[in-house]
Design a protein around this motif. Structure first.
Motif, PDB file in Angstrom:
ATOM      1  N   PHE A 295      -6.593 -13.213   6.360  1.00 45.06           N
ATOM      2  CA  PHE A 295      -5.805 -13.255   5.099  1.00 45.06           C
ATOM      3  C   PHE A 295      -4.114 -13.390   5.545  1.00 45.06           C
ATOM      4  O   PHE A 295      -3.847 -12.812   6.767  1.00 45.06           O
ATOM      5  CB  PHE A 295      -6.025 -12.378   4.079  1.00 45.06           C
TER       6      PHE A 295
ATOM      7  N   ARG B  33       1.706  -5.579  -0.519  1.00 38.05           N
ATOM      8  CA  ARG B  33       0.340  -5.839  -0.797  1.00 38.05           C
ATOM      9  C   ARG B  33      -0.630  -4.613  -0.770  1.00 38.05           C
ATOM     10  O   ARG B  33      -0.321  -3.758   0.114  1.00 38.05           O
ATOM     11  CB  ARG B  33      -0.030  -6.770   0.347  1.00 38.05           C
TER      12      ARG B  33
ATOM     13  N   VAL C 156      -4.098  -2.767  -0.348  1.00 36.95           N
ATOM     14  CA  VAL C 156      -5.739  -3.461   0.422  1.00 36.95           C
ATOM     15  C   VAL C 156      -6.689  -2.006   0.143  1.00 36.95           C
ATOM     16  O   VAL C 156      -6.353  -0.952   0.376  1.00 36.95           O
ATOM     17  CB  VAL C 156      -5.475  -3.337   1.962  1.00 36.95           C
TER      18      VAL C 156
ATOM     19  N   LYS D 151     -10.505  -1.262   6.293  1.00 36.71           N
ATOM     20  CA  LYS D 151      -9.229  -1.082   6.452  1.00 36.71           C
ATOM     21  C   LYS D 151      -8.587  -0.470   7.494  1.00 36.71           C
ATOM     22  O   LYS D 151      -7.342  -0.840   7.960  1.00 36.71           O
ATOM     23  CB  LYS D 151      -9.010  -0.242   5.080  1.00 36.71           C
TER      24      LYS D 151
ATOM     25  N   LYS E 249      -0.158  -7.887  -5.526  1.00 38.40           N
ATOM     26  CA  LYS E 249      -1.221  -8.475  -5.066  1.00 38.40           C
ATOM     27  C   LYS E 249      -2.244  -7.353  -4.479  1.00 38.40           C
ATOM     28  O   LYS E 249      -1.736  -6.678  -3.790  1.00 38.40           O
ATOM     29  CB  LYS E 249      -0.961  -9.602  -4.028  1.00 38.40           C
ATOM     30  N   VAL E 250      -3.579  -7.592  -4.676  1.00 38.36           N
ATOM     31  CA  VAL E 250      -4.412  -6.648  -4.079  1.00 38.36           C
ATOM     32  C   VAL E 250      -5.321  -7.582  -3.320  1.00 38.36           C
ATOM     33  O   VAL E 250      -6.039  -8.518  -3.779  1.00 38.36           O
ATOM     34  CB  VAL E 250      -5.305  -5.849  -5.173  1.00 38.36           C
ATOM     35  N   THR E 251      -5.779  -7.105  -2.124  1.00 40.00           N
ATOM     36  CA  THR E 251      -6.948  -7.456  -1.544  1.00 40.00           C
ATOM     37  C   THR E 251      -8.087  -6.518  -1.399  1.00 40.00           C
ATOM     38  O   THR E 251      -7.577  -5.307  -0.714  1.00 40.00           O
ATOM     39  CB  THR E 251      -6.451  -7.927   0.100  1.00 40.00           C
ATOM     40  N   VAL E 252      -9.107  -7.001  -1.601  1.00 35.75           N
ATOM     41  CA  VAL E 252     -10.296  -5.830  -1.533  1.00 35.75           C
ATOM     42  C   VAL E 252     -11.206  -6.292  -0.441  1.00 35.75           C
ATOM     43  O   VAL E 252     -11.829  -7.379  -0.246  1.00 35.75           O
ATOM     44  CB  VAL E 252     -11.365  -6.141  -2.863  1.00 35.75           C
TER      45      VAL E 252
ATOM     46  N   VAL F  48     -12.826 -10.047   3.420  1.00 35.21           N
ATOM     47  CA  VAL F  48     -12.309 -10.062   2.198  1.00 35.21           C
ATOM     48  C   VAL F  48     -13.175 -10.358   1.034  1.00 35.21           C
ATOM     49  O   VAL F  48     -13.735 -11.506   1.041  1.00 35.21           O
ATOM     50  CB  VAL F  48     -10.779 -11.085   2.071  1.00 35.21           C
TER      51      VAL F  48
ATOM     52  N   GLU G  21      -9.372 -11.149  -4.051  1.00 35.59           N
ATOM     53  CA  GLU G  21      -7.914 -11.124  -3.999  1.00 35.59           C
ATOM     54  C   GLU G  21      -7.250 -11.739  -5.148  1.00 35.59           C
ATOM     55  O   GLU G  21      -7.785 -12.488  -5.741  1.00 35.59           O
ATOM     56  CB  GLU G  21      -7.516 -12.124  -2.753  1.00 35.59           C
ATOM     57  N   GLY G  22      -6.176 -10.926  -5.683  1.00 35.78           N
ATOM     58  CA  GLY G  22      -5.604 -11.124  -6.789  1.00 35.78           C
ATOM     59  C   GLY G  22      -4.706  -9.946  -7.486  1.00 35.78           C
ATOM     60  O   GLY G  22      -4.621  -8.860  -6.693  1.00 35.78           O
TER      61      GLY G  22
ATOM     62  N   VAL H  83      -8.988  -8.324  -9.913  1.00 38.87           N
ATOM     63  CA  VAL H  83     -10.106  -8.076  -8.716  1.00 38.87           C
ATOM     64  C   VAL H  83     -11.004  -6.904  -9.491  1.00 38.87           C
ATOM     65  O   VAL H  83     -12.311  -6.834  -9.162  1.00 38.87           O
ATOM     66  CB  VAL H  83      -9.491  -7.532  -7.408  1.00 38.87           C
TER      67      VAL H  83
END
Length: 246
Positions: free
Chosen positions: A25, A33, A35, A43, A215-218, A224, A227-228, A233
């Motif tokens: 990513f 951002r 996470v 993480k 924006k969030v990254t899971v 990943v 994402e969104g 998410v």
């Protein structure tokens, strides 16, 4: 626009356990951002890789306009290149004043002779005052760091990182242990910092993530998962199953 940080196909295993699994990513140059993900999602290992503490088994991490590989740099070189990391527990010099903590963190020549001969100057004092104001500690500069509240110590450590003039800040669970007022002030601070640099916040507190409005990254099992936006998410069935539905 090219990414400031580009993680490409990174994997790393510890004793047969794959902590990061083909992770890819990007982070923009001025971006906030978040996470998120369950414990063991990768993480912390992701942050360890970006800061040079852990070397991946495969993949690459590219940095900056010239797309330099961070994997060819050691931890000190990565820090000097502009990547700062704030751990969950604040690490400040408790017996020193807020001003002294920030002064020690100022970006400067670190060779032994320069350090021995260094003295505060009007310009360094002014920079410390600016940093203290930026993180909400303008009225606390002469207090010992050990006398600050937990939230204020977190802000001091962020100020010490800012003294290094980073282009990317990695911030680990900043909301933990804070009062509601401190959490709100921290949200405002992180959003403002992300106007001029990249800020990546690893966090479990969904209310805090929602306040960040970014924006969030899971992450899940080192990859990943989604994402969104947070709303996007948290509607994802897989995210609900592996993280939110616990």
């Amino acid at each position: 626009m090219s990414a400031l940080l580009e993680v490409s196909g990174v994997s790393v295993s510890f004793d047969g356990f794959r902590a990061i699994n083909n992770l890819s990513f990007n982070i923009g140059a001025a971006e906030l951002r978040a996470v998120i993900g369950p414990n063991g999602a990768g993480k912390t290992t992701f942050m360890d890789i970006v800061t040079g503490k852990t070397r991946p088994d495969e993949g690459d991490v590219r940095w900056g306009e010239y797309s330099r590989s961070l994997l060819k740099m050691n931890e000190a070189q990565i820090a000097r290149a502009g990547i700062g990391r704030k751990f969950q527990r604040p690490t400040v010099f408790e017996d020193q004043s807020v001003a002294d903590n920030m002064t020690m963190a100022l970006r400067a020549n670190r060779n032994p002779f320069s350090v021995l001969g260094w003295r505060p100057s009007p310009s360094s004092d002014q920079r410390v005052a600016e940093l203290a104001a930026e993180v909400g500690l303008a009225g606390q500069v002469n207090r010992k760091a050990g006398e600050l509240s937990h939230g204020q110590k977190q802000w001091l450590e962020i100020g010490m990182l800012l003294a290094q003039e980073p282009r990317l800040l990695l911030v680990d669970e900043p909301a933990a242990g804070m009062t509601l007022a401190e959490r709100e002030q921290t949200t405002t601070l992180l959003r403002r910092l992300a106007e001029t640099r990249a800020v990546v916040v690893v966090e479990h507190d969904m209310d805090f993530v929602r306040r960040l409005n970014c924006k969030v990254t899971v992450l899940h099992q080192g990859s990943v998962l989604a994402e969104g936006s947070l709303d996007h998410v948290t509607r994802n069935p897989q995210v609900i199953e592996v993280y939110l539905g616990r």
